[in-house]
Design an enzyme around this catalytic site. Structure first.
Site, PDB file in Angstrom:
ATOM      1  N   GLY A   1      -1.174  -5.161 -35.239  1.00 10.40           N
ATOM      2  CA  GLY A   1      -0.952  -4.443 -36.594  1.00 10.40           C
ATOM      3  C   GLY A   1      -2.214  -3.683 -36.651  1.00 10.40           C
ATOM      4  O   GLY A   1      -3.264  -4.197 -36.146  1.00 10.40           O
TER       5      GLY A   1
ATOM      6  N   CYS B   1      -2.283 -13.614 -23.673  1.00 11.49           N
ATOM      7  CA  CYS B   1      -1.309 -14.879 -24.651  1.00 11.49           C
ATOM      8  C   CYS B   1      -1.965 -15.737 -25.964  1.00 11.49           C
ATOM      9  O   CYS B   1      -2.086 -16.295 -24.816  1.00 11.49           O
ATOM     10  CB  CYS B   1       0.556 -14.941 -23.430  1.00 11.49           C
ATOM     11  SG  CYS B   1       1.250 -15.659 -25.821  1.00 11.49           S
TER      12      CYS B   1
ATOM     13  N   LYS C   1      -3.580  -7.310 -18.599  1.00 13.33           N
ATOM     14  CA  LYS C   1      -3.821  -6.841 -20.349  1.00 13.33           C
ATOM     15  C   LYS C   1      -5.459  -8.329 -20.893  1.00 13.33           C
ATOM     16  O   LYS C   1      -4.900  -9.084 -20.688  1.00 13.33           O
ATOM     17  CB  LYS C   1      -2.495  -7.293 -20.669  1.00 13.33           C
ATOM     18  CG  LYS C   1      -2.835  -7.219 -21.916  1.00 13.33           C
ATOM     19  CD  LYS C   1      -0.592  -6.898 -22.149  1.00 13.33           C
ATOM     20  CE  LYS C   1      -0.996  -7.110 -23.524  1.00 13.33           C
ATOM     21  NZ  LYS C   1       0.496  -6.625 -24.225  1.00 13.33           N
TER      22      LYS C   1
END
Ligand code: FAD
Ligand code: FAD
Ligand code: FMN
Ligand code: FMN
Ligand code: FES
Ligand code: FES
Lengths: 264, 344, 344, 264
Positions: free
Chosen positions: C255, C169, C203
């Site tokens: 995105g 993150c 991740k």
């Protein structure tokens, strides 16, 4: 502390699903456009203060735009759009016969139960949800008074899109109504003690209304704006600071009890 | 039924005084000039290497072109010692809000390239020669050749204003990415520094965990300033076959898609090295984009893929930059530099 | 004058036989099932952590929601040991072909979070719990709490299918990025491995020079598989003031803008570790995007910001994925896996 | 080796500048649309074989699209657009009264000087530049014969947009004209030795035409396609392999001498 926590939920599996809606009216009002679409499911489930997420009808826009319910009549939903940027510009120029994709109604409504007198305080595009609220209060027999503040004449033209009998105007440039802000208008108001204050606009204005209401010993509700991603409570992107900590405008709001708003 | 509430009051009559607030500074008074290290530039815009071929334009549009040359300095496509044919096609395609390329530093080699410069005899702006290679000697050899060419041409055009060291092209197959390693980057800078006294700008890659050690190494080895960012290594598939679309398989992503990452990197480098002249780039397509790079600490701003959207792009971006400065009350480009960084 | 040349011949009459070629495989016969390591998934789509709150949906839409749950596994927002208020607003805004967020891992802490799971009693799909923290002990503590909660609940819903370790993150202020360091990543994986026998997916962050050493370290320490990519550290300015827009200054870009970079990284990892189960993500908004990640070697594909464009997005993407497989003649998702990699 | 190296250059400082052009005609032809715009400067400078870079008239498209000059008449430029993807779809659906932004004319023209007989071989959308070429050859008194190949009826409808007297058609699905490819059509052709072959279409087709022309001992020119970024020679993105090495389709082409094309 947040308004309408459990009202208007449980729309079944179709909650928040996107609906393609035909545009049946579109009128410019200065910097604004009033757009009406046919949206029976949304109209049936809606309450004043709620909003819809609207897909910008052009390629190249990644996120949807939140827009308040301006009017709800029969199977039609009205939106009042201010051209404030590339996305809202596309939305403000839709034409009759085109299609808009809406998801909603979303968020918490303004509580109206048992209210006999409402003072509606709006600033700029923050006035949009107050028409639907006024309609609902009127339907319930309550006395409705509205005070709207606009920046200039171009914004103030939006006043013509409203149907509220007791509507006072202020413009910062003095072009229409009283020169100054909507808070200056409030200074002249002597509200009955049973009056409920409903306000929507920029956070600084809401904070000023909160101070005024506190001094006038009036309770009420504020609808807040925040940049949103999902609009449905998933992303935690739209939080505002409240006395309860960060709350999501899209799901715990947009309507909050006025005294929980934390001024910036 | 109209969306306007019934009984709505009449629209106020139009007011001739209804126009936008006056700009805080008259546009004509905005001073666009900047100093990029020792280089005086008439405005902050330069072209990004590989996206604007002045020789090609000069051939097509003849002399008039130089009178209205849109950039404050000309950065040609990266040149290498030997000619390079470049990668097999296809070499470019569009992506969401951007494009990808794998040209592979196609160029005629430094000698032939120097020969073509005779066509730029009317170029008033300084040239910042972009240099590429796989090893420090290659960079040094190119700079040596350019210096030899420039020797005794003092005052002649085009003038060599300095060098940009492209240690960051993601499209060289087989080669490691020099700009990913501080030590390798420093070696290239040092080798070039030994060949020239002109300003040297090291062009950094965004394909790194931390851009600051590479920036520090380049500056430590004598780089006058830094340019960033080059493209992001990326992959696009051909939709029918699902095979890599580009002849080189991977390519470099650029355009508005990457602007937020590029701005972050420029701001990081500017905050760490406030006195170092920076050329910021990545996704600039309008004046506000250019101003954002300046606000993040760039002195000059390079326009890359936006050149592909119309030959008038740089002029338009410059006009917009002037206006964006004016409406915010900036008297000049220098005043806006770094305003995004305060409190960083 | 019409654009049709004068004297042009008449248009041939419409032909009822004029329709697209038949799909090579009937859509209904496409087998979407995949095995993500030990997890049997009904199809390849999962949600990307932080972009789909099943508890929130369950509250709003009641029981019907679970009957049509769109994902093959549920990845909740990253949970930490202690509650986190998250970053000051604003936290999100749109960018060119994407968005930026700086939520800052807002979550109620693992204990309160486990409490909320009672609302997911009807969830048939396995949960892959996303775990965050600043140190190995934090990750281990979350997993310990989840395992304690799960102990003796065998067969009960929701079921814990495994863990995703969010070491990537970009929005934790002050903290280093664990996922940028192979050793630090390995420590987190090892600490979690000591607490659970369930599958663990690490991740990965794209903000690295080379993703392979981090991937290798995670796998070496016992990670069952890998998930990638998390967001790109980026900066967006507020256009009037030119100050950082987000309350946290920087945020994470995601995105369609980043899809080409994400695809490249997934392909790199898949080529280096062909047997390792991968969850690919970054900019998936349609079925072809999902298929591209599968073609690059992903077994499962996570849908992130596309969830914000409509609650029906995952169902639509799944329908499209089925069709995209069918028209290319793939009998199932497994057949398409890695087809972009051949000859890499 | 490349055609027309120095012709049609030197349009002054306005070279390749973008011009906003009004759409005055737009007609669908199956998968294609014929669009005509008013573009006096481009029309005045143009020659057959050249192309324009066209801005997709919708947000969200980063690069311009290259389109051949289909017709040039007076101050009007005609384009023939095939809906092949999201960008060309937007271009194919422009309506009369809207505006298209064009830059050009770009690239090398088909050499026509002294030609008395032209055989025009087109495949699919590759037929587009051949109308303008046919017009120019006809104007010069040359004999024009065209052989066009289309995939299916939907594509073949484009034939109706052409005005070429001796036009043979082939479709791969046999729906119109001779079943098969345009190369099958050529098999039946016995061209006079002074015939110049002009071809445009997919590279595989061009290669087949090259082989046929070689055997028939005919010289000619091929117009090639490539994915482009700038369209103006700056980026080196559009190269094709030729006997001279990689050459840029946008500036050293699109028209190349037929024998310099390297088959894939
Ligand atoms: C609950 C709610 C109700 C609203 N009701 C109305 C209404 O009835 N009529 C109306 O005109 N506007 C309303 N707004 C504001 C409206 O959403 C923004 O003006 C619009 O999103 C701006 O988009 P843009 O593309 O023009 O601007 P840009 O600044 O280009 O938008 C970029 C991004 O920022 C977001 N954004 C920009 N400004 C705002 C803002 N003020 N509030 C929230 N997000 C913003 C956009 O959604 C988009 O994601 C409402 C906002 C909220 C949160
Ligand atoms: C010199 C030249 C002349 C052309 N003339 C015509 C014409 O007259 N009429 C016509 O319909 N088409 C013509 N084309 C092809 C046309 O440019 C493409 O069909 C169009 O760009 C496809 O864009 P898209 O967005 O629909 O497809 P997408 O595949 O979505 O486009 C993505 C990207 O690929 C590029 N691209 C895709 N296909 C092609 C292609 N076949 N050739 C070049 N670039 C491509 C696009 O420009 C864009 O940058 C010509 C191409 C060239 C090079
Ligand atoms: C087609 C193309 C060719 C490029 N060639 C070079 C090059 O030769 N040398 C170099 O340093 N950068 C090269 N670049 C990178 C650009 O100079 C620039 O760093 C990058 O494109 C980011 O800027 P943009 O987003 O404005 O395009 C090239 C970029 C493109 C699109
Ligand atoms: C609003 C938001 C919140 C996110 N929160 C998390 C998170 O809590 N944990 C995590 O691992 N990733 C988080 N992510 C990253 C996504 O899971 C995903 O890796 C990334 O967005 C790329 O996918 P996309 O382009 O499809 O969105 C978040 C992304 C967004 C947009
Ligand atoms: S906008 Fe996503 S939680 Fe409110
Ligand atoms: S498209 Fe750029 S050189 Fe041809």
């Amino acid at each position: 502390m947040t308004a309408g926590d459990s009202a208007h939920e449980g729309h079944g599996e179709h909650w928040a699903e996107t609906v393609a809606c035909r545009v049946v009216a579109a009128h410019p009002f200065g910097a604004f456009a009033a757009v009406e679409v046919v949206a029976p499911a949304i109209a049936a489930a809606a309450a004043p203060g709620q909003f819809v997420m609207v897909t910008v009808p052009a390629p190249g826009f990644f996120l949807r735009r939140p827009l308040s319910l301006f009017t709800v009549r029969d199977d039609r939903v009205g939106l009042l759009v201010e051209d404030r940027g590339p996305g809202s510009r596309e939305l403000a120029r839709v034409a009759v016969g085109e299609t808009l994709e809406l998801a909603g109604p979303l968020g918490t409504p303004f509580p109206v139960e048992g209210v006999t007198s409402g003072l509606l305080v709006g600033g700029g595009i923050g006035c949009a949800p107050l028409q639907y609220l006024a309609d609902e209060l009127r339907r319930r027999g309550a006395l409705v008074t509205a005070a709207f503040g606009f920046r200039d004449l171009r914004q103030a033209r939006a006043a013509a899109a409203f149907d509220i009998e007791r509507l006072w105007l202020a413009t910062e440039d003095g072009s229409v109504g009283r020169p100054g802000t909507v808070v200056d208008l409030l200074a002249g108001v002597d509200a009955a003690p049973n009056t409920v204050v409903y306000t929507c606009g920029p956070l600084a204005m809401v904070a000023a209304v909160q101070r005024w209401a506190h001094e006038a010993r009036l309770g009420g509700y504020a609808s807040l704006e925040a940049h949103m991603a999902c609009g449905t409570g998933s992303c935690h992107g739209c939080v505002v600071a409240t006395t309860e900590g960060y709350l999501r405008v899209c799901s715990e709001g947009p309507v909050f009890a006025l005294d929980t708003v934390v001024a910036p | 039924m109209s969306a306007a509430a019934p009984g709505a009051r009449p629209v106020p009559a139009p007011d001739p005084a209804e126009r936008p607030a006056l700009p805080a500074v008259p546009e004509a008074e905005v001073d666009l000039g900047v100093r990029l290290g020792p280089l005086e530039l008439e405005h902050p815009l330069v072209d990004a290497s590989g996206t604007f071929d002045a020789v090609e334009y000069a051939r097509r549009s003849r002399g008039d072109f130089f009178a209205a040359f849109p950039y404050a300095a000309y950065v040609p496509k990266t040149v290498t010692v030997e000619p390079r044919a470049g990668n097999p096609p296809p070499r470019v395609t569009e992506t969401a809000a951007g494009m990808i390329n794998a040209i592979g530093l196609a160029n005629p080699g430094v000698e032939a390239w120097l020969g073509s410069l005779s066509e730029l005899g009317a170029l008033r702006q300084p040239m910042i020669v972009s240099v590429g290679g796989n090893a420090p000697e290659h960079y040094a050899a190119v700079v040596r050749a350019v210096e030899a060419w420039a020797a005794g041409r003092a005052g002649a055009r085009p003038a060599v204003g300095g060098y940009e060291l492209n240690v960051s092209c993601p499209n060289l197959s087989g080669g490691r990415l020099i700009g990913a390693e501080p030590a390798a980057t420093a070696e290239v800078v040092a080798a070039v520094r030994a060949e020239t006294g002109r300003p040297v700008f090291t062009k950094l890659t965004p394909n790194v965990t931390d851009v600051l050690p590479v920036a520090a190494a380049a500056l430590g080895a004598g780089s006058t300033g830094l340019a960033l960012v080059n493209t992001f290594k990326a992959l696009v598939l051909e939709p029918k076959s699902l095979r890599p679309f580009l002849g080189n398989r991977t390519g470099g992503l650029c355009g508005p898609a990457i602007k937020p990452i590029a701005l972050r990197m420029v701001a990081e480098v500017a905050a760490a090295f406030p006195a170092v002249p920076l050329v910021g780039m990545g996704g600039v397509v309008c004046g506000l984009d250019a101003l954002e790079f300046i606000a993040c600490g760039a002195t000059a701003v390079a326009v890359g893929a936006a050149n592909f959207r119309g030959v008038e792009a740089p002029r338009r971006i410059l006009d917009e930059l002037r206006r964006e400065l004016a409406v915010r009350g900036f008297g000049g480009a220098n005043e806006a530099r770094g305003v995004a960084l305060a409190g960083a």
